[in-house]
Structures are given as structure tokens and as C-alpha cells.
Design an enzyme around this catalytic site. Structure first.
Site: not given
Length: 484
Positions: A224, A226, A231, A402, A404, A409
Site C-alpha cells: 500500500h 506510495k 537519484d 483520501h 491520510k 497541536d
């Protein structure tokens, strides 16, 4: 003949009883959340035969013998590589802010990954901005492009990335693309894999789905993450898959997916590149780890530390949930969370309730419509107790939110690929960044406020008057939380 059938029936019942008893014992002796064990037992007893089969298929974390052995053998080598980063000039533990220091200690003790400073970050919030930036950086790549995604869905602006990868490979850049087999099924059915390979791009299916091996490896265990590392000096991670939202899941009835990506320059890129190398080696057996970690430090007035936190089979169990628990439980004023899928563990749910009950303002922003009906109803099973504890719940109506993110604070944040559900916390290969950068966090605060402006807040009194049908569906789908 009648006696034969009677004996056959009794034998079948006996064998089934032994099977259920054996699976029950196995569920009980496994060390995991009591709520998960109870949910599995209910599924096994309520759904005869089917429940037992489901447990064998997806009830336990099973990477498969070959991958599992490979991951075990790799761990110490990667831990040693990460340990070298402690000698990097970007690791300054005596100057580390308190909130990051606690997480740094945890990640160091469990996997030898330190928090590294002197990074620069860019928050990218539009699909065009994200994909254009990725293409520009690939076009400037000179040595290596490492890429892994859960979903690559051909079409629209996403195809520009494919063409950039082919051009890079043709000019001699090493390009390694790792894609989840189930998530990227439309990609692997297209002509893109052939085109990329003919251009010299190394394309590999991760965790290939094979029904014939269903009982030997858990089929719903997914890559899952990404990650893009170019380089080993520029990296991307975040919530967005390699898709153009205007061409992706248009028939799902949830609107366009709303995502972010973070572009990182600096020493933290080392860790993201190494995580890709880990996943590449687990899948292929070929080591692609950078020969030695380098610290590309720019002259910055502030430390800007980033703690990279990976999770998944072969890596320390429960690490991301522990990091989330530390961050949320130590909040003094506010916690604001965005997640598309909210099916939290009992431990995380208790942390959220406790923090809200001691007066911290806790806000949860989730999509009003979800692409998973089961998750949507299961999520609502938690609303009543969260609202009673003082948590503010907002349902976003501007598409499928979508992103996340967790902002603590208004001073530091966690961003990455991790949903607040059982699958992300315990099962899948995931990655999150803990970022202590004032300017970046202010951008995240601003973005979360934009999400709230496109949401409606749930009213506690109104929610308590929801229909019996709704209550039944919530509890019914809640029983399947181990599968979600």
C-alpha cells in the site's frame, strides 16, 4: 444404505466439529487484540464452513514461505544500513524537539531508523500539480528512479508519468517500478507493462494474486506504499496513487478522490529510497539498496526533522500504531485527523477517547460517501462513543477524501499512506512521515480547515436518534472489522 448415510453424516459432523475446535484454539492462542479474536470467532460460528475457510485465507499474517524467509534474512542487513544514518550530520538528537524525540527513540530501538533533520518539504494538493512535478523530476533524473504504488491506473495525466519513465530508461537511467498486483490490475491488463519493458523500465508485480496458492499466502496482504525516489536526492510520498482522479473510479458514485503528496529533499530521502529497496528485494531477491547512506544537507536555519516510519510483514510489528499512539496521547491542545477508512483498533480508539475526555479538541474528518459500503457502515459503529467522549466528527462531501493526515497541536504532523483501519495498522506495507516543520504544518492546518469547510459536523443528539435499521447495519458490518 441408510446406516451408511447415517455414519457418513455423523462422521462429517464430527470432522467439522474437530475442525472448528482446532481453528477456535488457534484464534484464542494467537496474541492479538481481544476484539479481533472475538470478531473472528463470531464469523466462524455465524457462518459455518465459510467462516473457517475465510480464516484460513485471511485470518493470519502470512507473507508466504519464500518472501517470509527472505524478509527475515534481510532484516539485520537493512537495520545495519539504517544504523549508519545515526552518524550522519543530519541526526542531531540533542536538538530534537521533544515530540519527535520520543518517536525517534522508539524507531531507533525497534528498527534503527533515526529522525533526520535539514529537510525541505513541499505540500502538493492538486492532481495536476502532483503529476507535473513528478514528471519534471523524472525528466531531470540522471542515475536512478525508484517507484512503488498500490494503484497505477492508466489514463489522463497519469500516462505522462509512464512516458517520462520510458524516456528516462532510454537515456540510461535505472528505473525500478514496483506495483501491487491487485491494486494495479487495470495497469497489468493494459499495454503499458509491455511498452515500459521494451523501453528498459524494470516493472515488477508485488504480491501477485494466485488463487492456487491462497492457503499458502494471505491474498489480501497488499503493498500500500506510495514512494518515488529520484537519484536518492528527491522523494515523494503521500496518499495519492498513480492515477488521474478525473479518469479513476468515475462510476463509484463517490466523486473524485482528494489526495496529497509530499515532495522531500534532504537526508530523509535516504530512508524512503531504502524502503523501496527493501520492498524490491522482498519481491525479487535482488538487492537494490544504495551502497551507503549519504546526507544531502542544505543550509537551513531550522532543523526540520522527519521521522520515516515503515510497517509491514518482516518489519517490527505494530510500529506505526505505536507512533500514532505516542503522538495523539501526548497532544496538549488539539488533534485533527483525516482518513478515508476509519475502523480503528481498540487501542487506538481508547487513545482517541481518552485524549478527548481530558479536554483536547479532537476532530475527525472522513468522507461522507465511501467506495467501500462495508467500511462506511463499520465506521459509523464508532461514532456514538466518540461523540460521547467529545470528539468532533465531520463528514466531507467534496469527493472521496483520501488524504491520510494527523496534525498535533498545530505544531507537527503525520502524513503518508496509513489509514486508521485494521488493514493499514496491522497488515499492509505502509509508510508515514512524522514531520516537525512549522511552515509545512501550517499548510496542513490550512488544508484541513478547507476540508472542514466542505464538510458537515455530526450532531450528537441527532445521531442518537438514528433509525434501528442504521444501528443494525452498523453492528452487523462491525462484526467484519477483521476483514476490512
Amino acid at each position: 444404505m441408510e446406516e451408511f448415510y447415517r455414519v457418513l453424516t455423523l462422521t462429517g459432523i464430527g470432522l467439522y466439529w474437530v475442525l472448528v475446535a482446532g481453528v477456535t484454539l488457534r484464534v484464542v492462542i494467537k496474541r492479538r487484540s481481544v476484539s479481533v479474536s472475538m470478531a473472528w470467532l463470531m464469523i466462524i460460528y455465524i457462518l459455518p464452513v465459510f467462516g473457517v475457510i475465510m480464516y484460513f485465507l485471511i485470518g493470519e499474517l502470512n507473507l508466504g514461505r519464500k518472501r517470509g524467509e527472505r524478509a527475515d534474512q534481510m532484516f539485520e542487513a537493512y537495520r545495519g544500513w539504517f544504523n549508519q544514518l545515526h552518524d550522519c550530520a543530519a541526526h542531531v538528537p540533542d536538538k530534537m524537539p521533544t515530540q519527535i524525540a520520543h518517536i525517534d527513540h522508539l524507531c531507533t530501538n525497534r528498527m534503527d531508523i533515526p529522525a533526520l533533520g535539514f529537510n525541505t518539504l513541499s505540500l502538493l494538493t492538486t492532481p495536476k500539480g502532483i503529476l507535473d512535478a513528478i514528471v519534471d523530476d523524472i525528466d531531470n533524473a540522471q542515475e536512478h528512479v525508484r517507484m512503488e504504488f498500490y494503484i497505477w491506473h492508466p489514463g489522463g495525466l497519469a500516462d505522462n508519468v509512464g512516458r517520462a519513465l520510458m524516456n528516462a530508461a532510454q537515456r540510461g537511467v535505472i528505473v525500478e517500478v514496483l506495483l501491487d498486483s491487485a491494486g494495479s490490475v487495470s495497469f497489468f491488463r493494459s499495454d503499458w507493462p509491455k511498452r515500459l519493458k521494451l523501453s528498459g523500465v524494470n516493472v515488477v508485480q508485488a504480491l501477485q494474486v494466485n488463487p492456487l496458492r491462497a492457503f499458502l499466502r494471505r491474498l489480501d496482504l497488499r503493498l500500500h506504499r506510495k514512494i518515488i525516489a529520484i537519484d536518492d536526492t528527491i522523494a515523494y510520498t503521500g496518499s495519492m496513487n498513480l492515477v488521474d482522479p478525473s479518469c479513476f473510479k468515475q462510476s463509484a458514485g463517490v466523486g473524485e478522490w482528494v489526495d496529497i503528496m509530499i515532495r522531500v529533499k534532504g537526508p530523509a530521502v535516504n530512508v524512503l529510497a531504502a524502503i523501496h529497496a527493501w520492498d524490491w528485494e522482498v519481491e525479487t531477491g535482488i538487492q537494490s539498496l544504495p551502497s551507503h547512506p549519504e546526507c544531502h544537507i542544505e543550509t537551513l536555519e531550522e532543523l526540520h526533522p522527519i521521522q520515516v516510519v515503515p510497517s509491514g510483514p518482516g518489519m517490527p510489528h505494530n510500529l506505526i500504531q505505536q507512533v500514532l499512539g505516542i503522538a495523539i496521547s501526548r497532544a496538549d491542545k488539539s488533534v485533527t485527523i483525516t482518513t478515508p477508512y476509519f475502523v480503528p483498533s481498540e487501542e487506538l480508539l481508547e487513545v482517541l477517547r481518552t485524549v478527548a475526555q481530558r479536554g483536547v479538541k479532537v476532530k475527525l474528518i472522513i468522507p461522507q460517501k465511501n467506495d467501500s459500503i462495508m467500511v462506511q457502515w463499520a465506521s459509523r459503529a464508532y461514532y456514538a462513543e466518540l461523540l460521547s467522549a467529545g470528539v468532533e466528527i465531520y463528514e466531507f462531501h467534496g469527493g472521496l477524501l483520501h488524504t491520510k493526515s494527523v496534525v498535533i497541536d498545530d505544531t507537527y504532523c503525520l502524513v503518508g499512506t496509513v489509514n486508521l483501519d485494521m488493514r493499514s495498522l496491522w497488515l499492509n506495507f505502509e509508510v508515514t512521515l512524522v514531520v516537525d516543520d512549522k511552515a509545512f504544518t501550517e499548510e496542513m492546518v490550512w488544508l484541513q480547515r478547507q476540508y472542514i469547510d466542505q464538510s458537515h459536523r455530526l450532531d450528537k443528539a441527532a445521531w442518537s436518534n438514528r433509525s434501528l435499521t442504521h444501528r443494525f447495519l452498523e453492528r452487523a458490518f462491525f462484526l467484519f472489522s477483521p476483514l476490512l
